[in-house]
Design a protein around this motif. Sequence first.
Motif, mmCIF file in Angstrom:
data_model
loop_
_atom_site.group_PDB
_atom_site.id
_atom_site.type_symbol
_atom_site.label_atom_id
_atom_site.label_comp_id
_atom_site.label_asym_id
_atom_site.label_seq_id
_atom_site.Cartn_x
_atom_site.Cartn_y
_atom_site.Cartn_z
ATOM 1 N N GLY A 119 33.207 21.923 22.513
ATOM 2 C CA GLY A 119 33.822 22.031 21.309
ATOM 3 C C GLY A 119 33.025 22.801 19.996
ATOM 4 O O GLY A 119 31.781 23.218 20.211
ATOM 5 N N VAL A 120 33.727 23.259 19.036
ATOM 6 C CA VAL A 120 33.112 23.925 18.136
ATOM 7 C C VAL A 120 33.506 23.137 16.874
ATOM 8 O O VAL A 120 34.670 22.461 16.620
ATOM 9 C CB VAL A 120 33.575 25.452 18.156
ATOM 10 N N SER A 121 32.905 23.448 15.586
ATOM 11 C CA SER A 121 33.020 22.917 14.530
ATOM 12 C C SER A 121 32.598 23.465 13.408
ATOM 13 O O SER A 121 31.546 23.989 13.419
ATOM 14 C CB SER A 121 32.704 21.119 14.437
ATOM 15 N N GLY A 122 32.899 23.013 11.989
ATOM 16 C CA GLY A 122 32.133 23.700 10.951
ATOM 17 C C GLY A 122 32.571 22.779 9.684
ATOM 18 O O GLY A 122 33.299 21.810 9.723
ATOM 19 N N HIS A 123 31.574 22.862 8.860
ATOM 20 C CA HIS A 123 31.475 22.141 7.674
ATOM 21 C C HIS A 123 31.657 22.893 6.084
ATOM 22 O O HIS A 123 30.875 23.920 6.202
ATOM 23 C CB HIS A 123 30.501 21.280 7.416
ATOM 24 N N ASN A 124 32.172 22.459 5.399
ATOM 25 C CA ASN A 124 32.343 23.357 3.983
ATOM 26 C C ASN A 124 32.892 24.722 4.191
ATOM 27 O O ASN A 124 32.153 25.646 3.618
ATOM 28 C CB ASN A 124 31.049 23.171 3.139
ATOM 29 N N LEU A 125 33.726 25.253 4.998
ATOM 30 C CA LEU A 125 33.970 26.405 5.271
ATOM 31 C C LEU A 125 34.681 27.170 4.115
ATOM 32 O O LEU A 125 34.582 28.272 3.960
ATOM 33 C CB LEU A 125 34.606 26.470 6.726
ATOM 34 N N VAL A 126 35.617 26.443 3.595
ATOM 35 C CA VAL A 126 36.443 27.099 2.497
ATOM 36 C C VAL A 126 36.736 26.338 1.372
ATOM 37 O O VAL A 126 36.725 25.088 1.457
ATOM 38 C CB VAL A 126 37.950 27.482 2.982
ATOM 39 N N THR A 127 36.314 26.891 0.230
ATOM 40 C CA THR A 127 36.371 26.328 -1.021
ATOM 41 C C THR A 127 37.213 27.150 -2.023
ATOM 42 O O THR A 127 37.258 28.215 -2.224
ATOM 43 C CB THR A 127 35.212 26.233 -1.735
ATOM 44 N N ILE A 128 38.358 26.624 -2.477
ATOM 45 C CA ILE A 128 39.310 27.139 -3.576
ATOM 46 C C ILE A 128 39.201 26.496 -4.955
ATOM 47 O O ILE A 128 39.317 25.250 -5.007
ATOM 48 C CB ILE A 128 40.818 26.936 -3.077
ATOM 49 N N THR A 129 38.797 27.300 -5.838
ATOM 50 C CA THR A 129 38.558 26.610 -7.207
ATOM 51 C C THR A 129 38.477 27.861 -8.192
ATOM 52 O O THR A 129 38.260 28.938 -7.781
ATOM 53 C CB THR A 129 36.985 25.985 -7.102
ATOM 54 N N ASN A 130 38.701 27.548 -9.606
ATOM 55 C CA ASN A 130 38.788 28.441 -10.637
ATOM 56 C C ASN A 130 37.344 28.085 -10.999
ATOM 57 O O ASN A 130 36.974 29.053 -12.303
ATOM 58 C CB ASN A 130 39.519 28.154 -11.672
ATOM 59 N N TYR A 131 36.364 27.289 -10.663
ATOM 60 C CA TYR A 131 34.902 27.257 -11.347
ATOM 61 C C TYR A 131 34.173 28.262 -11.317
ATOM 62 O O TYR A 131 34.215 29.166 -10.577
ATOM 63 C CB TYR A 131 34.360 26.151 -10.612
ATOM 64 N N SER A 132 33.544 28.768 -12.242
ATOM 65 C CA SER A 132 33.274 30.253 -12.462
ATOM 66 C C SER A 132 31.846 30.416 -11.789
ATOM 67 O O SER A 132 31.203 31.331 -11.562
ATOM 68 C CB SER A 132 32.890 30.524 -13.624
ATOM 69 N N SER A 133 30.967 29.134 -11.465
ATOM 70 C CA SER A 133 29.770 29.282 -10.889
ATOM 71 C C SER A 133 29.587 29.306 -9.399
ATOM 72 O O SER A 133 30.713 29.375 -8.693
ATOM 73 C CB SER A 133 28.760 28.584 -11.433
ATOM 74 N N TYR A 134 28.631 28.935 -8.703
ATOM 75 C CA TYR A 134 28.367 28.859 -7.393
ATOM 76 C C TYR A 134 29.203 27.787 -6.701
ATOM 77 O O TYR A 134 29.735 28.269 -5.640
ATOM 78 C CB TYR A 134 26.834 28.665 -7.082
ATOM 79 N N ASP A 135 29.322 26.619 -7.020
ATOM 80 C CA ASP A 135 29.843 25.696 -6.395
ATOM 81 C C ASP A 135 30.222 24.469 -7.190
ATOM 82 O O ASP A 135 29.636 24.088 -8.099
ATOM 83 C CB ASP A 135 29.002 24.958 -5.267
ATOM 84 N N PRO A 136 31.471 23.877 -7.396
ATOM 85 C CA PRO A 136 32.110 22.899 -8.491
ATOM 86 C C PRO A 136 31.368 21.525 -7.906
ATOM 87 O O PRO A 136 31.316 20.435 -8.656
ATOM 88 C CB PRO A 136 33.404 22.621 -7.987
ATOM 89 N N GLU A 137 30.734 21.387 -6.581
ATOM 90 C CA GLU A 137 30.186 20.132 -6.312
ATOM 91 C C GLU A 137 28.578 20.365 -6.545
ATOM 92 O O GLU A 137 27.825 20.905 -5.843
ATOM 93 C CB GLU A 137 30.172 19.837 -4.774
ATOM 94 N N VAL A 138 28.514 19.548 -7.785
ATOM 95 C CA VAL A 138 26.998 19.826 -8.537
ATOM 96 C C VAL A 138 26.308 18.555 -8.712
ATOM 97 O O VAL A 138 27.007 17.765 -9.282
ATOM 98 C CB VAL A 138 26.615 21.034 -9.474
ATOM 99 N N SER A 139 25.126 18.443 -8.710
ATOM 100 C CA SER A 139 24.351 17.163 -9.114
ATOM 101 C C SER A 139 22.972 17.562 -9.576
ATOM 102 O O SER A 139 22.021 17.518 -8.763
ATOM 103 C CB SER A 139 24.578 15.982 -8.217
ATOM 104 N N ASN A 140 22.695 18.214 -10.853
ATOM 105 C CA ASN A 140 21.311 18.567 -11.001
ATOM 106 C C ASN A 140 20.231 17.443 -10.989
ATOM 107 O O ASN A 140 19.011 17.991 -10.537
ATOM 108 C CB ASN A 140 21.393 19.191 -12.256
ATOM 109 N N PHE A 141 20.700 16.352 -11.077
ATOM 110 C CA PHE A 141 19.792 15.157 -11.429
ATOM 111 C C PHE A 141 19.923 14.077 -10.089
ATOM 112 O O PHE A 141 19.543 13.134 -10.242
ATOM 113 C CB PHE A 141 20.041 14.301 -12.603
#
Length: 382
Positions: free
Chosen positions: A332-354
């Motif tokens: 088998g082959v598999s992948g994680h977090n392959l595609v992200t659809i968003t209007n968020y202007s920075s790198y990734d809308p899944e963030v947690s600085n702290f």
Amino acid sequence: YFLTAGVRGDASSSNGNVNKYFLFPKTSVAIRLSNYDFWSPFKSFLPEFKLRAAFGRTGNSPIPGSKYDTFVPVNTSGKGGLIVATRRGDPNIEPEKTTEVETGFDVDILDKGTFEFSYYNRNISDLILFRALPSSSGFNQEVINGGKMRTYGFEASLVWNFFNQPNFSWYSTVNFYSSRSIITQLDVPAFNMGGFGAILGTYRIEQGKSASQIVGLENGVLKHIGDEAPDFQMSFIDNFKWNQFDLYFLVHWKKGGDIINLTKLLTDLLGTTKDLDTPEGKARLAAFGKTTHQFVESGTYVKLREVSFGYTFEKETVKKIFGNLFTKLRLGVSGHNLVTITNYSSYDPEVSNFGNRAIGHSIEVTPFPSSKSYYFDITLGF
């Protein structure tokens, strides 16, 4: 009928009264209406239907030492000693208490799928807070039980078997959940927590407001400018099997949930933001120090969280390859977090600085985006 009940009594050296047991009961009840004769007209469409309800209470112990006036070490003229700390303890401190009621139902539809629905209402009392004191008292703050908070929401899940044939099967799962919170009582003045100050956006605990609200300065006035709690979240899970092939994927949809995008602020200040030469970019940079809302964005996204594809060899083929050593072989082959659809202007809308925090996790300061992962796997069975 189904009925469960229990009670737990907790005593702790962290509580003001070490000999007092705080009681935390729980109970749940359910009834299968589909077992009654009156359900017969619905049996062909809804062969199973169960109503349920639950009640429970739990506690969160005070932080260690919160009931004492503690000491801190000092050095004076090379000699060691102790002085009283600036935080006063509460000799009557008690645990925070959470009481929750949940109701819902489970239903089987046409023997092809199940639907579950739950609504919960959670009330938290005796919140452990730090209240400011005048310095003339000898302290600058004290520990108290002084607040109440309510959270509520609902969850729904649908599992559906579209096809279940020997050579082809497909079943799908859809999950939906939404949650809200409100500070119903606060025995201290409203206070900010997390973030880098009001001008850059921060989180504010205030009576009558959401526990996850974001506030910022708007022309010198502190105002509500967002909320990190999403409107809702959904996940879509599908499993396909055709002969020896199998396919699985998970799609996650988060609607709403505001993010404080300080990466944009830093690139603005360094002159590298891609839209800085536009009227919008120039206005945003000129407003820095006066307003905060321009750095708060919606964190809505749709992600292909997981996907896998595999082939399971027939037993006769496995036996030819391995003899009697193995009975199963899957590639088998598999992948994680392959595609992200968003209007968020920075790198990734899944963030947690702290890191993983209940409140104040949606701040971005030049993080690494979520990594994309690819795997090749071999499964052997005995």
